[in-house]
Design a protein around this motif. Structure first.
Motif, PDB file in Angstrom:
ATOM      1  N   CYS A  20       0.816  -1.207   0.000  1.00 31.49           N
ATOM      2  CA  CYS A  20       0.000   0.000   0.000  1.00 31.49           C
ATOM      3  C   CYS A  20       0.855   1.265   0.000  1.00 31.49           C
ATOM      4  O   CYS A  20       2.079   1.200   0.136  1.00 31.49           O
ATOM      5  CB  CYS A  20      -0.935  -0.010   1.201  1.00 31.49           C
ATOM      6  N   ALA A  21       0.176   2.392  -0.138  1.00 26.63           N
ATOM      7  CA  ALA A  21       0.867   3.683  -0.207  1.00 26.63           C
ATOM      8  C   ALA A  21       1.787   3.893   0.992  1.00 26.63           C
ATOM      9  O   ALA A  21       1.459   3.505   2.124  1.00 26.63           O
ATOM     10  CB  ALA A  21      -0.168   4.807  -0.252  1.00 26.63           C
ATOM     11  N   LYS A  22       2.935   4.502   0.741  1.00 26.22           N
ATOM     12  CA  LYS A  22       3.827   4.886   1.840  1.00 26.22           C
ATOM     13  C   LYS A  22       3.196   6.058   2.596  1.00 26.22           C
ATOM     14  O   LYS A  22       2.340   6.770   2.085  1.00 26.22           O
ATOM     15  CB  LYS A  22       5.201   5.292   1.302  1.00 26.22           C
ATOM     16  N   ARG A  23       3.653   6.259   3.806  1.00 26.53           N
ATOM     17  CA  ARG A  23       3.110   7.355   4.615  1.00 26.53           C
ATOM     18  C   ARG A  23       3.369   8.694   3.932  1.00 26.53           C
ATOM     19  O   ARG A  23       4.336   8.848   3.164  1.00 26.53           O
ATOM     20  CB  ARG A  23       3.750   7.354   6.000  1.00 26.53           C
ATOM     21  N   PRO A  24       2.543   9.709   4.204  1.00 31.46           N
ATOM     22  CA  PRO A  24       2.810  11.045   3.659  1.00 31.46           C
ATOM     23  C   PRO A  24       4.186  11.537   4.079  1.00 31.46           C
ATOM     24  O   PRO A  24       4.591  11.406   5.240  1.00 31.46           O
ATOM     25  CB  PRO A  24       1.704  11.899   4.291  1.00 31.46           C
ATOM     26  N   GLY A 196       1.688   0.784   5.304  1.00 31.65           N
ATOM     27  CA  GLY A 196       2.413   0.969   4.052  1.00 31.65           C
ATOM     28  C   GLY A 196       3.835   0.444   4.066  1.00 31.65           C
ATOM     29  O   GLY A 196       4.687   0.954   3.340  1.00 31.65           O
ATOM     30  N   GLY A 197       4.107  -0.580   4.866  1.00 32.66           N
ATOM     31  CA  GLY A 197       5.458  -1.137   4.940  1.00 32.66           C
ATOM     32  C   GLY A 197       5.778  -2.046   3.771  1.00 32.66           C
ATOM     33  O   GLY A 197       4.957  -2.256   2.871  1.00 32.66           O
ATOM     34  N   GLU A 198       6.979  -2.590   3.801  1.00 38.89           N
ATOM     35  CA  GLU A 198       7.416  -3.477   2.730  1.00 38.89           C
ATOM     36  C   GLU A 198       7.031  -4.919   3.044  1.00 38.89           C
ATOM     37  O   GLU A 198       6.659  -5.263   4.159  1.00 38.89           O
ATOM     38  CB  GLU A 198       8.923  -3.343   2.524  1.00 38.89           C
TER      39      GLU A 198
END
Length: 389
Positions: A20-24, A196-198
């Motif tokens: 998912c999206a990485k943090r802002p 949003g981790g790997e």
């Protein structure tokens, strides 16, 4: 339909449901303290792994007497470890209303070959009849159906006093939904969803009741090394202190720490849940006004705020045959990717034809709101294309 491209674009087009999206504000520079080239068994490695565990427990409000460990193979590995290590001591009920729940039911029936097994199913969009569940038995379920957008509304259907264990796959719920820990004996998730981790790392939480089962019960089947949580009838406590069973990526560990620190900075679990619910609210308001889209989840109480699944209800679309419907939905997703507006929003391969928007905490609610007019534009464009063909 809106034939004009909207002027406003999402700042981040990443709406994938995993990874998912990485943090802002994320950047590779935030991983500069990663213990690269160091052993995960050295003090620096174990300290960072233990920090992931402790920060996760604190943010989630996990009881102090629960164990939390980092295990191989993402959420799938964590669930499989629990199924293979714990099931078989008593009868089992498995709830299945989407792809992953059905997968756990298949494992119980065809891999573990459990004979005292009830599979309680529902179609995509619905929950099974929760009143059919017997808590004298072990119960396996997903908190949030990632591929259907359907979640359990709360933990009220689970008694605090029960004979069996509750094993909950919470991979797209942890950090975005309030989990009632007193109702859950085993909880699993992965880093690559709400924070949003790997990929490749799973988290496994065990209640004292689950630990007691592990120490008092030996399954009838052999356990692979990466599934073993006990030695000599005792829990391997090191697993829950950062001593992982296999070699983790220290770069991914640093990325997980980066996300956890961000979560703390913005206000912890309450803020994470709030961000996700804001995105769902934006979609709900848009759906209410839409003449072509609706939620796949049948009732508002069961709508996921992370894996937001949509179906297409326009009579024109429903008049198409199954192949044409699938092609049209793929074309919508492709158009948005070509525009650089939204990546990876096609419905899951086993789910009904539609779209799936990730609304986890790392997605800016303003980006979700900006995406919605683009959905109208893309649907109108596809409908026009098909009419002209």
């Amino acid at each position: 339909m809106n034939a004009v491209r909207p002027a406003n674009r999402p700042g981040n087009p990443c709406f994938s449901s995993g990874p998912c999206a990485k943090r802002p504000g994320w950047s590779l520079g935030g991983l500069s303290e990663a213990a690269l080239g160091r052993s995960h068994r050295a003090k620096v490695g174990k300290t960072k792994l233990a920090e992931v565990i402790e920060r996760s427990k604190t943010i989630l409000g996990m009881p102090a007497d629960y164990r939390l460990g980092i295990v191989p193979a993402s959420d799938t590995g964590a669930v499989e470890m629990a199924l293979w290590s714990l099931l078989g001591a008593r009868g089992v009920d498995v709830l299945a209303w989407e792809s992953f729940g059905k997968g756990w039911a298949t494992d119980a029936a065809k891999q573990l070959k459990l004979t005292d097994l009830n599979v309680i199913e529902a179609d995509y969009g619905d929950l099974p009849d929760l009143s059919q569940v017997s808590f004298d038995r072990d119960v396996v379920f997903t908190w949030n159906g990632t591929t259907s957008g359907v979640k359990v509304p709360d933990g009220d259907w689970i008694p605090a006093e029960r004979q069996g264990l509750t094993l909950c796959d919470a991979t797209s719920a942890a950090f975005a939904m309030d989990l009632p820990w007193d109702k859950l004996d085993v909880v699993t998730w992965s880093w690559q969803k709400v924070l949003g981790g790997e990929a490749a790392h799973g988290m496994l939480a065990l209640s004292p009741r689950a630990v007691e089962r592990l120490e008092s019960y030996s399954p009838a089947w052999p356990l692979p090394k990466i599934f073993r949580l006990t030695k000599g009838g005792k829990l391997i406590e090191g697993v829950f202190k950062g001593e992982t069973i296999n070699t983790p990526s220290m770069l991914a560990v640093e990325d997980a720490l980066d996300a956890l620190k961000w979560a703390e900075e913005i206000g912890g679990l309450k803020a994470l849940i709030g961000r996700s619910e804001q995105s769902l609210k934006a979609v709900a308001d848009w759906v209410e006004a839409s003449d072509w889209a609706d939620f796949l989840a049948a009732t508002p109480e069961t709508r996921s705020c992370t894996s937001i699944c949509l179906k297409i209800v326009d009579p024109w679309f429903l008049s198409l045959d199954a192949d044409a419907q699938g092609a049209a939905a793929k074309r919508i997703a492709s158009l948005l990717e070509e525009e650089g507006v939204a990546y990876d929003i096609g419905g899951y391969r086993d789910a009904p034809v539609g779209l799936r928007l990730w609304g986890g905490a790392t997605v800016e609610p303003s980006d979700m709101a900006a995406l919605l007019p683009w959905l109208d534009w893309a649907y109108g464009a596809v409908k026009t294309e098909k009419a002209a063909a």
